[in-house]
Design an enzyme around this catalytic site. Sequence first.
Site, PDB file in Angstrom:
ATOM      1  N   CYS A   1       0.697  -1.327   0.095  1.00  0.00           N
ATOM      2  CA  CYS A   1      -0.348  -0.237   0.139  1.00  0.00           C
ATOM      3  C   CYS A   1       0.557   1.277  -0.020  1.00  0.00           C
ATOM      4  CB  CYS A   1      -0.592  -0.235   0.971  1.00  0.00           C
ATOM      5  SG  CYS A   1      -2.228   1.404   0.835  1.00  0.00           S
TER       6      CYS A   1
ATOM      7  N   HIS B   1      -3.492  -5.343   2.807  1.00  0.00           N
ATOM      8  CA  HIS B   1      -2.537  -5.378   3.814  1.00  0.00           C
ATOM      9  C   HIS B   1      -3.673  -7.251   4.256  1.00  0.00           C
ATOM     10  CE1 HIS B   1      -0.878  -1.375   4.846  1.00  0.00           C
ATOM     11  NE2 HIS B   1      -2.484  -1.395   3.874  1.00  0.00           N
TER      12      HIS B   1
HETATM   13  N1  GLN Z   1      -2.135   6.622   2.791  1.00  0.00           N
HETATM   14  C1  GLN Z   1      -2.361   6.232   1.761  1.00  0.00           C
HETATM   15  C2  GLN Z   1      -3.567   5.887   0.897  1.00  0.00           C
HETATM   16  O1  GLN Z   1      -4.299   6.716   1.459  1.00  0.00           O
HETATM   17  C3  GLN Z   1      -1.891   4.516   2.169  1.00  0.00           C
HETATM   18  C4  GLN Z   1      -2.483   3.575   2.651  1.00  0.00           C
HETATM   19  C5  GLN Z   1      -1.923   2.452   3.152  1.00  0.00           C
HETATM   20  O2  GLN Z   1      -1.198   1.610   2.773  1.00  0.00           O
HETATM   21  N2  GLN Z   1      -2.967   1.405   4.043  1.00  0.00           N
HETATM   22  O3  GLN Z   1      -3.814   5.822  -0.320  1.00  0.00           O
END
Ligand code: GLN
Length: 251
Positions: A96, A199
């Site tokens: 992510c 995740h």
């Molecule tokens: N902040 C980033 C987004 O919202 C990554 C989020 C994350 O790692 N879950 O896209």
Amino acid sequence: MKYSLTIGWLYPELMNIYGDIGNITTLIKRCEWRNINSEVKMLNPGFKSEELVNCNLLIMGGAQDKQQTVVNKDLKRVKKELCQMIEKGIPGLYVCGGFQFLGKYYKEADGTIIDGLGVLDLYTENSGENIDRLIGNMVFMPEVKELNKPIVGFENHGGRTYLGRKIKPFGKVIKGFGNNGKDLTEGAIYKETFGTYSHGPILPKNPEFADYLITKALEKKYNSRITLKSLDGSLEDNARLVIAKSLDIEI
Ligand code: GLN
């Protein structure tokens, strides 16, 4: 001969949400169960580039935009070394927020643009509307010949990633949103570097992928073919079936 692996955990304190730490635990345990030594290098801001270049496998989790801004500044110091490692085929998993750093840029929810490493042909934009976050359990079919089971995970991101022509997706979305909720692509693969929105954490839920990364890291380090001892995966298979059922899909 006893094998050993050095796992570089990039920004464990800043880039670690929705259970990403489980990826590290899984790698350690799956090595231990096969009598493979593993050492985890915690690469916190300010780490020395020598610590990075001695790693055989790299892992980075996700984060909120706030932490990504901090990490992005630090990452610039080691951009050259990290890009060289990726180009050399050092295996890595970037989840992510970690995945977003590999591309050209990430436009944060407040409009701030943070430059990525640019090593992968992709970019990410966050429209900034909180209501618009892509959240939920996800399932995708990896496009890697050694991985023949669907991957189950959990995503929560505001950013939408678009792949360029020079990059392949990690897989095709079966359920969930993936890179952008439109084109059914999920993640990206470049050499042995994997970016994903999953995740979950991804590795304990999908141990075949954990073993793939361990195998590739050992093969690169020892420059020989490695076949890992197989381990019972029935518990994980059953867990995947439960998730699939809850999502009304067959896997
Ligand atoms: N902040 C980033 C987004 O919202 C990554 C989020 C994350 O790692 N879950 O896209």
